[in-house]
Scaffold this active site. Sequence first.
Site, PDB file in Angstrom:
ATOM      1  N   HIS A  55       0.825  -1.213   0.000  1.00 22.82           N
ATOM      2  CA  HIS A  55       0.000   0.000   0.000  1.00 22.82           C
ATOM      3  C   HIS A  55       0.856   1.258   0.000  1.00 22.82           C
ATOM      4  CE1 HIS A  55      -3.181  -2.750   0.775  1.00 22.82           C
ATOM      5  NE2 HIS A  55      -2.763  -3.043   1.984  1.00 22.82           N
ATOM      6  N   HIS A  82      -6.905  -4.310  -1.169  1.00 19.30           N
ATOM      7  CA  HIS A  82      -6.122  -5.534  -1.173  1.00 19.30           C
ATOM      8  C   HIS A  82      -6.326  -6.327  -2.449  1.00 19.30           C
ATOM      9  CE1 HIS A  82      -6.427  -4.639   3.144  1.00 19.30           C
ATOM     10  NE2 HIS A  82      -5.186  -5.062   3.141  1.00 19.30           N
TER      11      HIS A  82
END
Lengths: 204, 330
Positions: free
Chosen positions: B56, B218
């Site tokens: 991320h 995700h």
Amino acid sequence: MLDTAFFLSWLTLAAEAVDREAGRLTELDSAIGDADHGSNLRRGFAAVRAALDAEPPATPGAVLVLAGRQLISSVGGASGPLYGTLLRRTGKALGDAPEVSPGEFAEALRAGVAAVAELGGATAGDKTMLDALEPAAAALAGTTDSFAAARTAAEEGARATVPLQARKGRASYLGERSIGHRDPGAASSALLLAALAQAAEDRA
Amino acid sequence: MKMLINVPETVVADALRGMAAAHPELTVDVERRVVVRGDAPVAGKVALVSGGGSGHEPLHCGFVGPGMLDAACPGEVFTSPVPDQMVRAAAAVDSGEGVLFVVKNYTGDVLNFRMAQELAEDEGVRLATVLVDDDVAVSDSLHTAGRRGTGATLFVEKIAGAAAEEGAPLERVESLARQVVGSCRSFGVALGACSTPAKGGPTFDLPPGELELGIGIHGEPGRERRPMMTSGEIADFAVGAVLEDLRPSGPVIALVNGMGGTPLLELYGFGAEVHRVLSERGVPVVRTLVGNYVTSLDMAGCSVTLCRADEELLRLWDAPVRTPGLRWGR
């Protein structure tokens, strides 16, 4: 009676199964999760084996507590705390006896499964590992003969997650689209129970 | 799928070694996977610790530094870190004023941080946890794991981090963090799936002519799939979904976030559309941040986060920050 060697053999067989099936678990996870269940569990069980080899614990309870702690420390994700809690709490329930009866183990495993349900806030039917663990724990009737029945119950429980809609974990975000896929956590739980039955058969 | 990696197993450690080389102002423990601001623990200051799966970037390690996080714990790719990391991080940054855990609402993050809080409290650390759950795409929290934590995490880390830097006590930093969570909503779209190193390819299949609405961070699929839309149509949909939930009565701060695989050329264009929609709806935008801040590896797509900005939140947002991924002011 089940001695320390039996529990070491169970976890060794479980680690081998996870290693062998890691690709399949990750494939299941890529359908409704994020494609890492197999690689995460493989890393965790490798750490379990290394820890058990380095300093083999003296009692069945200590084997499971150490294994659980290793899973919590190395897996991450949701499966680390959940599987770690399963083994740790089962081990704690066994106490420090050098040998335990199949009945005592069955009772301890039920305590471990209950701790998983509490930690994750899930119940059977939510499309999680509990769908395999709960029927398996219920099938353990206090004899090593019933370990095979637990394996079958876990496998059937895992298969029965296919038509379910996930209500917990990352798959829950898919809503109806989670239907039609086997839950990866239930699948890995079935591997754990299959290793248990295998350990019992090897011993007989 | 070609990737600039050695082997999947060392991706996170390799990245941390690179961070250490590029940012000598940070203390990077590659082995134990904890990134700490170099001057920690800072006397008299509440410490902020966050963490989550890797993939991320720059969240979270890239937000360690003065004005934001004191430490971050990177997990494996898209996998939450383990409790040992948080316990170690908390011990490294606690000056005695207490530690705030900033946790995104994903089952793995929640469980591991909960275990870490128990372990750290056993060691005498005063701890509070704030759960970030800003994603309006998850509507039915009764039958899911609840709203996901996405872009609002940056707002919480920036604003609560600024308050901590000013010397606010733990209770105040915690309540501000909760206020920010309540003031932020997000919505994300994917134009293509991301590829994880472990899988070596896309994590889901998205045909060229379609997009996913309501994705998390995700690489998980969203709640709905539609034929490809224009940037303006996507802005109408995403901003509309956020406003329907947030219902701001005053100005907002906007984050136009790339998921890692969308160029700035497209993100700025999308940002213009976000401004158009907000202007049409009569919502003043007082600050706008455009870029890749909360990403999903190489996923093509974007997310919009809006934060209701009262005077104090805006002042703390503008306060100086000096981290690898976000820096302004002094």
